[in-house]
Design a protein around this motif. Structure first.
Motif, short mmCIF file in Angstrom:
data_model
loop_
_atom_site.label_atom_id
_atom_site.label_comp_id
_atom_site.label_asym_id
_atom_site.label_seq_id
_atom_site.Cartn_x
_atom_site.Cartn_y
_atom_site.Cartn_z
N ALA A 189 0.84 -1.20 0.00
CA ALA A 189 0.00 0.00 0.00
C ALA A 189 0.88 1.25 0.00
O ALA A 189 1.90 1.32 0.67
N ARG A 190 0.45 2.23 -0.77
CA ARG A 190 1.12 3.54 -0.86
C ARG A 190 2.54 3.43 -1.42
O ARG A 190 3.37 4.32 -1.25
N ASN A 191 2.85 2.33 -2.11
CA ASN A 191 4.13 2.19 -2.81
C ASN A 191 3.89 2.09 -4.30
O ASN A 191 2.92 1.46 -4.74
N ASP A 192 4.76 2.73 -5.05
CA ASP A 192 4.69 2.57 -6.51
C ASP A 192 5.13 1.15 -6.87
O ASP A 192 6.15 0.66 -6.37
N LEU A 193 4.36 0.51 -7.75
CA LEU A 193 4.65 -0.88 -8.11
C LEU A 193 5.12 -0.98 -9.56
O LEU A 193 4.66 -0.22 -10.42
N ILE A 194 6.02 -1.89 -9.76
CA ILE A 194 6.49 -2.24 -11.11
C ILE A 194 5.95 -3.63 -11.41
O ILE A 194 6.34 -4.60 -10.75
N LEU A 195 5.04 -3.73 -12.37
CA LEU A 195 4.38 -5.00 -12.64
C LEU A 195 4.71 -5.48 -14.05
O LEU A 195 4.87 -4.68 -14.98
N LEU A 196 4.80 -6.80 -14.18
CA LEU A 196 5.03 -7.40 -15.49
C LEU A 196 3.76 -7.32 -16.33
O LEU A 196 2.65 -7.27 -15.80
N THR A 228 14.21 -5.80 -16.94
CA THR A 228 13.80 -4.40 -16.92
C THR A 228 13.20 -4.01 -15.58
O THR A 228 13.47 -2.93 -15.04
N ALA A 229 12.41 -4.91 -15.00
CA ALA A 229 11.79 -4.64 -13.70
C ALA A 229 12.85 -4.40 -12.63
O ALA A 229 12.76 -3.46 -11.84
N CYS A 230 13.89 -5.24 -12.62
CA CYS A 230 14.95 -5.10 -11.61
C CYS A 230 15.75 -3.83 -11.85
O CYS A 230 16.14 -3.13 -10.90
N ALA A 231 16.01 -3.50 -13.11
CA ALA A 231 16.76 -2.29 -13.43
C ALA A 231 15.99 -1.04 -13.00
O ALA A 231 16.57 -0.07 -12.49
N CYS A 232 14.67 -1.04 -13.19
CA CYS A 232 13.85 0.10 -12.80
C CYS A 232 13.77 0.21 -11.27
O CYS A 232 13.80 1.33 -10.72
N ALA A 233 13.69 -0.93 -10.60
CA ALA A 233 13.69 -0.90 -9.14
C ALA A 233 14.99 -0.33 -8.61
O ALA A 233 15.01 0.44 -7.63
N ALA A 234 16.10 -0.66 -9.25
CA ALA A 234 17.41 -0.14 -8.84
C ALA A 234 17.47 1.38 -8.95
O ALA A 234 18.23 2.03 -8.22
N GLN A 235 16.67 1.95 -9.85
CA GLN A 235 16.65 3.40 -10.03
C GLN A 235 15.62 4.09 -9.12
O GLN A 235 15.38 5.29 -9.25
N LEU A 237 12.36 3.48 -8.94
CA LEU A 237 11.09 3.75 -9.63
C LEU A 237 9.92 2.95 -9.06
O LEU A 237 8.80 3.11 -9.52
N GLY A 238 10.17 2.10 -8.09
CA GLY A 238 9.09 1.33 -7.50
C GLY A 238 9.56 -0.01 -7.01
O GLY A 238 10.77 -0.32 -7.01
N ILE A 239 8.59 -0.82 -6.57
CA ILE A 239 8.85 -2.18 -6.10
C ILE A 239 8.37 -3.14 -7.17
O ILE A 239 7.22 -3.08 -7.61
N ALA A 240 9.26 -4.03 -7.58
CA ALA A 240 8.90 -5.01 -8.61
C ALA A 240 8.50 -6.32 -7.96
O ALA A 240 9.08 -6.73 -6.95
N ILE A 241 7.50 -6.96 -8.53
CA ILE A 241 7.05 -8.27 -8.05
C ILE A 241 7.27 -9.24 -9.21
O ILE A 241 6.59 -9.17 -10.23
#
Length: 298
Positions: A189-196, A228-235, A237-241
């Motif tokens: 909740a209240r976190n930006d998510l990175i989704l496939l 891509t999800a992991c690279a964006c999380a490293a920057q 940009l959100g939490i990837a699942i």
């Protein structure tokens, strides 16, 4: 009439005697004489004049020797081809494999290297894309085999399970949630998510759970590969699942990984077209993937 008889006949013509032919072929002189006599009996004519232990070719022998030589060369080429088939090194042999992009740059190259060390003359064509594209490649015979999440969307494929994987949350190093040992839906909740990509079954299942538990969840980025999800999380940009199997290839100091609960286990494996036998080389490639799966299993 058999090839051994023709081989003996040709060798006698080349060497001039049964003794020399026996030495060249590694047979006894009596065996050479018996095979020659049997050949002449089947033809119904003597091919050599026997004169005080010598064999003098008759015209009929000279008439046949050219054709026998052609047969001998054809059989020699056939033996080479059989050897190539046995070793998987024949001609322009090609194995076409389709893998998700994230695995085609991580897990796949060592597998290809291992395969090529045993089959140096076989060309491997690497195709990549999302799982639905991989299924289309196999269905349209663009690829001989494809690596997908099981079960595939189209259930008519032959499937060979290889890996089992849970789900991982990937976040920037130092993120507040990194202090936790595990992450659950409420933590998102209240976190930006990175989704496939939303076309995937597991994405739909995850969103259903998110809507049920955290109606205010935010999909900040939609991506189409775990890399891509992991690279964006490293920057940041959100939490990837993402699937743990693939995420493990992208561990770095820039990100933190935590198990996602409740853990949803998924199977992964190889799909091929049903009723379409693979080449020996394609089967050898799958066996190396299986070996890799066994060696890397926890």
């Amino acid at each position: 009439m058999n090839f051994k008889q023709l081989e003996i006949f040709k060798t006698i013509m080349d060497t001039g005697s049964t003794m020399a032919a026996a030495a060249q072929l590694g047979l006894s002189q009596s065996a050479i004489s018996r095979q020659l006599a049997s050949l002449e009996e089947q033809i119904g004519r003597e091919l050599f004049l026997r004169d005080k232990g010598r064999l003098i070719p008759r015209p009929e022998a000279h008439l046949l020797v050219g054709e026998v030589d052609d047969v001998a060369q054809s059989v020699a080429r056939l033996r080479i081809k059989i050897g190539d088939v046995r070793t998987g090194a024949f001609g322009e042999a090609l194995v076409r494999v389709a893998f998700p992009h994230s695995l085609s740059t991580t897990m796949l190259p060592p597998i290809v290297a291992r395969f090529k060390s045993d089959h140096p003359r076989v060309t491997v064509e690497i195709l990549s894309g999302p799982y639905d594209a991989i299924e289309r490649m196999v269905r349209n015979r663009v690829a001989d085999l494809g690596f997908v999440r099981l079960p595939p969307e189209e259930h008519s494929f032959d499937a060979r399970p290889l890996f089992v994987s849970g789900t991982t949350c990937v976040m920037p190093a130092g993120h507040p949630l990194a202090a936790k040992q595990t992450i659950d839906v409420n933590d998102l909740a209240r976190n930006d998510l990175i989704l496939l990509g939303r076309q995937r079954v597991n994405r739909n299942e995850l969103e259903h759970e998110l809507r049920r538990m955290v109606p205010t969840y935010r999909c900040s980025l939609e991506v189409h590969s775990v890399e891509t999800a992991c690279a964006c999380a490293a920057q940041g940009l959100g939490i990837a699942i993402v699937p743990s199997l693939i995420a493990n290839f992208f561990r770095s100091d820039a990100i933190a990984m935590r198990p996602f609960l409740p853990d949803k286990v998924s199977d992964y494996g190889i799909i091929t077209m049903p009723g379409a036998p693979l080449s020996w080389t394609a089967e050898a490639f799958i066996n190396i993937i299986k070996t890799n799966a066994t060696e890397t299993a926890p």
